[in-house]
Motif scaffolding. Structure first.
Motif, PDB file in Angstrom:
ATOM      1  N   ILE A   5       3.715  -3.011   1.356  1.00  0.00           N
ATOM      2  CA  ILE A   5       5.046  -2.981   0.770  1.00  0.00           C
ATOM      3  C   ILE A   5       5.656  -4.374   0.867  1.00  0.00           C
ATOM      4  O   ILE A   5       5.728  -4.959   1.941  1.00  0.00           O
ATOM      5  CB  ILE A   5       5.939  -1.938   1.462  1.00  0.00           C
ATOM      6  N   LYS A   6       6.073  -4.916  -0.273  1.00  0.00           N
ATOM      7  CA  LYS A   6       6.598  -6.274  -0.339  1.00  0.00           C
ATOM      8  C   LYS A   6       7.976  -6.261  -1.004  1.00  0.00           C
ATOM      9  O   LYS A   6       8.359  -5.300  -1.657  1.00  0.00           O
ATOM     10  CB  LYS A   6       5.662  -7.170  -1.159  1.00  0.00           C
ATOM     11  N   GLY A   7       8.721  -7.370  -0.830  1.00  0.00           N
ATOM     12  CA  GLY A   7       9.873  -7.582  -1.689  1.00  0.00           C
ATOM     13  C   GLY A   7      11.245  -7.426  -1.099  1.00  0.00           C
ATOM     14  O   GLY A   7      12.231  -7.589  -1.802  1.00  0.00           O
ATOM     15  N   GLY A   8      11.400  -7.078   0.188  1.00  0.00           N
ATOM     16  CA  GLY A   8      12.729  -7.024   0.791  1.00  0.00           C
ATOM     17  C   GLY A   8      13.612  -5.965   0.166  1.00  0.00           C
ATOM     18  O   GLY A   8      13.250  -4.794   0.077  1.00  0.00           O
ATOM     19  N   ALA A   9      14.816  -6.380  -0.311  1.00  0.00           N
ATOM     20  CA  ALA A   9      15.792  -5.432  -0.848  1.00  0.00           C
ATOM     21  C   ALA A   9      15.363  -4.843  -2.184  1.00  0.00           C
ATOM     22  O   ALA A   9      15.882  -3.807  -2.601  1.00  0.00           O
ATOM     23  CB  ALA A   9      17.147  -6.112  -0.992  1.00  0.00           C
ATOM     24  N   PHE A  10      14.437  -5.501  -2.886  1.00  0.00           N
ATOM     25  CA  PHE A  10      13.918  -4.991  -4.148  1.00  0.00           C
ATOM     26  C   PHE A  10      12.412  -4.797  -3.979  1.00  0.00           C
ATOM     27  O   PHE A  10      11.608  -5.604  -4.447  1.00  0.00           O
ATOM     28  CB  PHE A  10      14.231  -5.960  -5.294  1.00  0.00           C
ATOM     29  N   PRO A  11      12.029  -3.710  -3.317  1.00  0.00           N
ATOM     30  CA  PRO A  11      10.642  -3.597  -2.860  1.00  0.00           C
ATOM     31  C   PRO A  11       9.659  -3.154  -3.938  1.00  0.00           C
ATOM     32  O   PRO A  11      10.016  -2.562  -4.958  1.00  0.00           O
ATOM     33  CB  PRO A  11      10.735  -2.539  -1.763  1.00  0.00           C
ATOM     34  N   MET A  12       8.410  -3.451  -3.657  1.00  0.00           N
ATOM     35  CA  MET A  12       7.286  -3.017  -4.470  1.00  0.00           C
ATOM     36  C   MET A  12       6.160  -2.627  -3.518  1.00  0.00           C
ATOM     37  O   MET A  12       5.924  -3.298  -2.519  1.00  0.00           O
ATOM     38  CB  MET A  12       6.818  -4.139  -5.400  1.00  0.00           C
ATOM     39  N   VAL A  13       5.485  -1.519  -3.817  1.00  0.00           N
ATOM     40  CA  VAL A  13       4.302  -1.158  -3.058  1.00  0.00           C
ATOM     41  C   VAL A  13       3.076  -1.548  -3.879  1.00  0.00           C
ATOM     42  O   VAL A  13       2.956  -1.201  -5.052  1.00  0.00           O
ATOM     43  CB  VAL A  13       4.275   0.340  -2.686  1.00  0.00           C
ATOM     44  N   VAL A  14       2.203  -2.342  -3.260  1.00  0.00           N
ATOM     45  CA  VAL A  14       0.977  -2.800  -3.912  1.00  0.00           C
ATOM     46  C   VAL A  14      -0.190  -2.017  -3.315  1.00  0.00           C
ATOM     47  O   VAL A  14      -0.426  -2.067  -2.103  1.00  0.00           O
ATOM     48  CB  VAL A  14       0.774  -4.311  -3.709  1.00  0.00           C
ATOM     49  N   CYS A  15      -0.887  -1.265  -4.159  1.00  0.00           N
ATOM     50  CA  CYS A  15      -2.004  -0.425  -3.718  1.00  0.00           C
ATOM     51  C   CYS A  15      -3.324  -1.075  -4.128  1.00  0.00           C
ATOM     52  O   CYS A  15      -3.462  -1.543  -5.261  1.00  0.00           O
ATOM     53  CB  CYS A  15      -1.898   0.962  -4.351  1.00  0.00           C
ATOM     54  N   LYS A  16      -4.258  -1.108  -3.186  1.00  0.00           N
ATOM     55  CA  LYS A  16      -5.604  -1.609  -3.479  1.00  0.00           C
ATOM     56  C   LYS A  16      -6.532  -0.405  -3.600  1.00  0.00           C
ATOM     57  O   LYS A  16      -6.715   0.350  -2.642  1.00  0.00           O
ATOM     58  CB  LYS A  16      -6.087  -2.566  -2.399  1.00  0.00           C
ATOM     59  N   LEU A  17      -7.124  -0.245  -4.772  1.00  0.00           N
ATOM     60  CA  LEU A  17      -7.971   0.904  -5.060  1.00  0.00           C
ATOM     61  C   LEU A  17      -9.436   0.512  -5.103  1.00  0.00           C
ATOM     62  O   LEU A  17      -9.794  -0.539  -5.639  1.00  0.00           O
ATOM     63  CB  LEU A  17      -7.589   1.520  -6.413  1.00  0.00           C
ATOM     64  N   GLN A  18     -10.254   1.398  -4.547  1.00  0.00           N
ATOM     65  CA  GLN A  18     -11.695   1.266  -4.701  1.00  0.00           C
ATOM     66  C   GLN A  18     -12.149   2.159  -5.851  1.00  0.00           C
ATOM     67  O   GLN A  18     -11.403   3.024  -6.327  1.00  0.00           O
ATOM     68  CB  GLN A  18     -12.411   1.636  -3.400  1.00  0.00           C
TER      69      GLN A  18
END
Length: 227
Positions: A5-18
């Motif tokens: 989870i990145k981005g502070g007050a305006f977050p984004m979840v980045v998922c790494k998929l296999q």
């Protein structure tokens, strides 16, 4: 599946998929994805299930993203300033969330509209208590307005909360809506209704519901002067 989870007050979840892994989200939350991810859009279980999600605040259709090779990335962004809460469902724990709480989840997570059995909450809660139910297995990501405060309620322990501040709760938490007592309190106090939560179970409280943020901004918007 791995995530960050990145981005502070305006977050984004980045998922790494296999290869073969799938995540799903409501339409509009996907920010970016790498090139070897296949997208499929459908109702996620039939038209009636899609309509039920729409009644609980989400879209009829869900997007399903499946990695065609290893180490693919996809990012889902929150639509309001706040937090993204990751919750792992194991088949026995069920989460009840506010409408619009759902951001994304692994394919094994089930999304349904949550029906209230108690008449009080159904009548007096208003549309703010049309809820979502999350069950099954896998990672679930919820978006919360503002910051998040967690309360672990013990059996029988009660908490009174402004309904708009409830982000999510475990299904074991009992809740209903009660009127604020006293005419002056109703007219000049915090509002007409409280949500009464009773443990055992965990509750996630959001500090700035988007509806209250909108109310705070409206007085500062320029008037529409007609000539």
């Amino acid at each position: 599946m791995e995530y960050e989870i990145k981005g502070g007050a305006f977050p984004m979840v980045v998922c790494k998929l296999q290869k073969g892994e799938t995540v799903k989200n409501e339409t509009g939350a996907m920010a970016y994805m790498t090139s070897d991810i296949k997208m499929d859009t459908n109702t996620g279980g039939g038209l009636l299930k899609g309509i039920g999600r729409a009644l609980s605040g989400d879209t009829i259709f869900l997007n399903f993203f499946t990695a065609q090779s290893d180490n693919q990335e996809i990012g889902f962004s929150s639509c309001t300033p706040g937090k993204i809460i990751p919750i792992r469902l194991n088949g026995s724990n069920t989460i009840i969330g506010q409408k619009n709480a759902f951001l994304a989840a692994e394919d094994g997570v089930d999304l349904d509209m949550y029906f209230r059995k108690k008449l009080g909450a159904g009548i007096f809660g208003g549309e703010g208590f049309i809820l979502q139910k999350f069950s099954g297995t896998g990672l679930l990501f919820l978006e919360v307005d503002g910051e998040v405060i967690e309360h672990n309620l013990q059996p029988g322990e009660k908490l009174l909360v402004d309904p708009g501040h409830i982000a999510a709760m475990e299904e074991s938490v009992e809740f209903d809506i009660e009127r604020v007592k006293g005419a002056k309190n109703m007219l000049f106090g915090e509002g007409l209704f409280f949500a009464r939560l009773q443990g055992p179970g965990k509750v996630w409280i959001q500090t700035m519901p988007i509806s209250k943020l909108a109310e705070a901004i409206i007085p500062f918007l320029p008037a529409n002067n007609e000539h």
